[in-house]
Design a protein around this motif. Structure first.
Motif, mmCIF file in Angstrom:
data_model
loop_
_atom_site.group_PDB
_atom_site.id
_atom_site.type_symbol
_atom_site.label_atom_id
_atom_site.label_comp_id
_atom_site.label_asym_id
_atom_site.label_seq_id
_atom_site.Cartn_x
_atom_site.Cartn_y
_atom_site.Cartn_z
ATOM 1 N N LYS A 1 -1.587 9.702 6.171
ATOM 2 C CA LYS A 1 -2.818 9.335 6.874
ATOM 3 C C LYS A 1 -4.036 9.953 6.208
ATOM 4 N N TYR A 2 -3.838 11.134 5.642
ATOM 5 C CA TYR A 2 -4.961 11.826 5.022
ATOM 6 C C TYR A 2 -4.616 12.080 3.559
ATOM 7 N N SER B 1 -8.287 -1.361 0.774
ATOM 8 C CA SER B 1 -9.652 -0.964 0.420
ATOM 9 C C SER B 1 -10.013 0.378 1.028
ATOM 10 N N LYS B 2 -9.600 0.560 2.291
ATOM 11 C CA LYS B 2 -9.915 1.788 3.008
ATOM 12 C C LYS B 2 -9.278 2.984 2.303
ATOM 13 N N ASN B 3 -8.002 2.823 1.937
ATOM 14 C CA ASN B 3 -7.309 3.924 1.268
ATOM 15 C C ASN B 3 -7.765 4.102 -0.173
ATOM 16 N N GLN B 4 -8.180 3.031 -0.812
ATOM 17 C CA GLN B 4 -8.676 3.147 -2.191
ATOM 18 C C GLN B 4 -9.935 4.001 -2.230
ATOM 19 N N ARG B 5 -10.780 3.849 -1.225
ATOM 20 C CA ARG B 5 -11.999 4.665 -1.162
ATOM 21 C C ARG B 5 -11.635 6.132 -0.958
ATOM 22 N N ASP C 1 0.844 -1.185 0.000
ATOM 23 C CA ASP C 1 0.000 0.000 0.000
ATOM 24 C C ASP C 1 0.891 1.251 0.000
ATOM 25 N N TYR C 2 0.735 2.077 -1.023
ATOM 26 C CA TYR C 2 1.566 3.273 -1.177
ATOM 27 C C TYR C 2 1.409 4.223 0.004
ATOM 28 N N PHE C 3 0.179 4.373 0.473
ATOM 29 C CA PHE C 3 -0.088 5.398 1.484
ATOM 30 C C PHE C 3 0.406 5.003 2.859
ATOM 31 N N SER C 4 0.220 3.725 3.225
ATOM 32 C CA SER C 4 0.724 3.350 4.554
ATOM 33 C C SER C 4 2.239 3.208 4.554
#
Lengths: 66, 158
Positions: free
Chosen positions: A12-13, A42-46, A4-7
């Protein structure tokens, strides 16, 4: 397995103003990449989809690119 | 005190100003918006002065029955905290403003949300070590410069 790129970058935002990041997740015609291709949770994709849509509304990203 | 905290939310308004405004008046417009937010009891957290950008697509806005199209605009944003019951009044005020092509009013978080431009994607600990080294270097540089200057002066005098 893609991470996951974001984590992995400790984001976080997901901000709609951060176009450089969002551009990584749209394909050449301007469509949002699928969950399968991005490897984002999934959470970050949304959240990502929401941010891209907000950026589109503000004219920062295209709805359709030629 | 607790009630105030519950009602106060962090919001962000991003907006596009019409490109017909001269460049010098843009900060003034931005200031007016901030004053408007403060007048509704808001507190500014952070902001960015609008800068001109090419829009990804052509936008149109109807003002007094005249439809005008825009390919460029000034994009700016303000992050602020405000009581949740006041935000609707602010929105109504922004709807009327003829200088704003469109705006986006969203809930957000107080922390800075724009990530640093360069990433070291491997691990965070490694990045931290690098940053601390950089700061040490920066701190040591001015002292060295002064010492070198003194040394050079001494040599020149000799």
């Amino acid at each position: 397995m893609k991470q996951d790129y974001f984590s992995s970058n400790n984001i976080k935002y997901i901000d709609y103003k951060d176009i450089e990041i969002l551009k990584k997740f749209i394909n050449p015609s301007g469509r949002i990449m699928s969950h399968k291709r991005t490897g984002v949770t999934s959470k970050n994709q949304r959240k990502l989809a929401m941010a891209i849509k907000q950026a589109r509304f503000m004219g920062l990203l295209p709805f359709v690119a030629k | 005190m607790e009630n105030i905290d519950i009602n106060d939310r962090i919001y962000e308004v991003g907006y596009l100003l019409v490109p017909t405004i001269p460049e010098e008046e843009v900060p003034g417009n931005h200031g007016n918006l901030k004053e408007l937010i403060i007048s509704y009891g808001g507190e500014i957290v952070s902001d960015e002065i609008p800068r001109r950008l090419n829009l990804a697509y052509t936008m149109s806005k109807v003002v007094q029955n005249v439809k005008s199209k825009f390919d460029t605009a000034y994009f700016g944003w303000v992050k602020f905290s405000m009581a949740s019951d006041k935000i609707l009044e602010l929105k109504k005020k922004l709807d009327i403003d003829s200088n704003i092509i469109r705006f986006l009013l969203i809930k957000t978080v107080k922390e800075n949300t724009i990530a640093a431009k360069r990433f070291i994607s491997r691990d965070v600990t490694h990045k931290r070590v690098m940053f601390s080294k950089e700061t040490e270097l920066k701190e040591s540089v001015p002292i060295n410069e002064e010492e070198i200057d003194k040394e050079i002066d001494a040599m020149v005098e000799n």
